[in-house]
Design a protein around this motif. Structure first.
Motif, PDB file in Angstrom:
ATOM      1  N   LYS A   7     -26.309 -28.911  -8.055  1.00 25.42           N
ATOM      2  CA  LYS A   7     -25.436 -28.048  -8.823  1.00 25.42           C
ATOM      3  C   LYS A   7     -25.636 -26.548  -8.225  1.00 25.42           C
ATOM      4  O   LYS A   7     -24.553 -25.790  -8.052  1.00 25.42           O
ATOM      5  CB  LYS A   7     -25.597 -28.141 -10.313  1.00 25.42           C
ATOM      6  N   SER A  10     -24.167 -26.762  -4.622  1.00 22.28           N
ATOM      7  CA  SER A  10     -22.639 -26.559  -4.909  1.00 22.28           C
ATOM      8  C   SER A  10     -22.035 -25.339  -5.171  1.00 22.28           C
ATOM      9  O   SER A  10     -21.214 -24.777  -4.576  1.00 22.28           O
ATOM     10  CB  SER A  10     -22.343 -27.698  -5.696  1.00 22.28           C
ATOM     11  N   ALA A  11     -22.762 -24.686  -6.233  1.00 24.60           N
ATOM     12  CA  ALA A  11     -22.390 -23.322  -6.795  1.00 24.60           C
ATOM     13  C   ALA A  11     -22.534 -22.251  -5.445  1.00 24.60           C
ATOM     14  O   ALA A  11     -21.701 -21.446  -5.122  1.00 24.60           O
ATOM     15  CB  ALA A  11     -23.018 -23.128  -7.970  1.00 24.60           C
ATOM     16  N   SER A  12     -23.505 -22.465  -4.735  1.00 22.54           N
ATOM     17  CA  SER A  12     -23.662 -21.421  -3.607  1.00 22.54           C
ATOM     18  C   SER A  12     -22.791 -21.733  -2.577  1.00 22.54           C
ATOM     19  O   SER A  12     -22.289 -20.709  -2.026  1.00 22.54           O
ATOM     20  CB  SER A  12     -25.089 -21.804  -3.038  1.00 22.54           C
ATOM     21  N   GLU A  13     -22.301 -22.866  -2.106  1.00 20.88           N
ATOM     22  CA  GLU A  13     -21.279 -23.167  -1.377  1.00 20.88           C
ATOM     23  C   GLU A  13     -19.963 -22.603  -1.691  1.00 20.88           C
ATOM     24  O   GLU A  13     -19.098 -22.055  -1.168  1.00 20.88           O
ATOM     25  CB  GLU A  13     -21.232 -24.667  -1.102  1.00 20.88           C
ATOM     26  N   LEU A  14     -19.630 -22.834  -3.011  1.00 22.11           N
ATOM     27  CA  LEU A  14     -18.559 -22.431  -3.476  1.00 22.11           C
ATOM     28  C   LEU A  14     -18.590 -20.836  -3.704  1.00 22.11           C
ATOM     29  O   LEU A  14     -17.323 -20.112  -3.327  1.00 22.11           O
ATOM     30  CB  LEU A  14     -18.239 -22.665  -5.180  1.00 22.11           C
ATOM     31  N   PHE A  15     -19.321 -20.097  -3.598  1.00 22.39           N
ATOM     32  CA  PHE A  15     -19.574 -18.633  -3.726  1.00 22.39           C
ATOM     33  C   PHE A  15     -19.363 -18.302  -2.451  1.00 22.39           C
ATOM     34  O   PHE A  15     -18.663 -17.181  -1.998  1.00 22.39           O
ATOM     35  CB  PHE A  15     -21.000 -18.243  -4.319  1.00 22.39           C
ATOM     36  N   SER A  16     -20.007 -18.914  -1.551  1.00 26.56           N
ATOM     37  CA  SER A  16     -19.642 -18.472  -0.112  1.00 26.56           C
ATOM     38  C   SER A  16     -18.372 -18.717   0.543  1.00 26.56           C
ATOM     39  O   SER A  16     -17.773 -17.975   1.250  1.00 26.56           O
ATOM     40  CB  SER A  16     -20.711 -19.482   1.120  1.00 26.56           C
ATOM     41  N   GLN A  17     -17.819 -19.775   0.062  1.00 23.01           N
ATOM     42  CA  GLN A  17     -16.318 -20.013   0.381  1.00 23.01           C
ATOM     43  C   GLN A  17     -15.435 -18.903  -0.079  1.00 23.01           C
ATOM     44  O   GLN A  17     -14.519 -18.396   0.395  1.00 23.01           O
ATOM     45  CB  GLN A  17     -15.821 -21.229  -0.086  1.00 23.01           C
ATOM     46  N   PHE A  18     -15.704 -18.419  -1.551  1.00 21.75           N
ATOM     47  CA  PHE A  18     -14.892 -17.494  -2.265  1.00 21.75           C
ATOM     48  C   PHE A  18     -15.144 -16.313  -1.312  1.00 21.75           C
ATOM     49  O   PHE A  18     -14.396 -15.419  -1.218  1.00 21.75           O
ATOM     50  CB  PHE A  18     -15.598 -17.246  -3.523  1.00 21.75           C
TER      51      PHE A  18
END
Length: 100
Positions: A7, A10-18
């Motif tokens: 989790k 995944s959150a870290s990847e989402l933040f990077s994409q953001f």
């Protein structure tokens, strides 16, 4: 836990994409600001004038080439018709000679 680590990952990847998307949005907003400046409008007008001039020159060249093409096509068609007429005359002469 493994689930917690997934989790977090995944959150870290989402933040990077953001962050990547946010930087693209900021770049586009900067471009929009640039477009509204007088300097950029002058550049656009100059470019538009260059493009219009190039388009006019292209149209003139195209018209000239099309005229040349049409003239050569007419010459070709006339020569072809002469050839066909001569071939028909030759066939008629052969037929006449063979009949003798």
């Amino acid at each position: 836990d493994e689930d917690d680590e997934k989790k977090i990952s995944s959150a870290s990847e989402l933040f990077s994409q953001f962050k990547g998307i946010d930087s693209v949005i900021q770049l586009q907003q900067d471009r929009l600001v640039q477009v509204t400046t007088d300097e950029y409008l002058v550049q656009l007008m100059n470019r538009q004038n260059e493009i219009s001039k190039s388009l006019k020159e292209y149209s003139q060249r195209k018209a000239s080439v099309m005229n040349d093409f049409n003239h050569e096509k007419q010459r070709y068609d006339a020569t072809k018709q002469q050839r066909l007429t001569l071939q028909a005359d030759i066939r008629a002469m052969f037929t006449k000679c063979n009949d003798l």
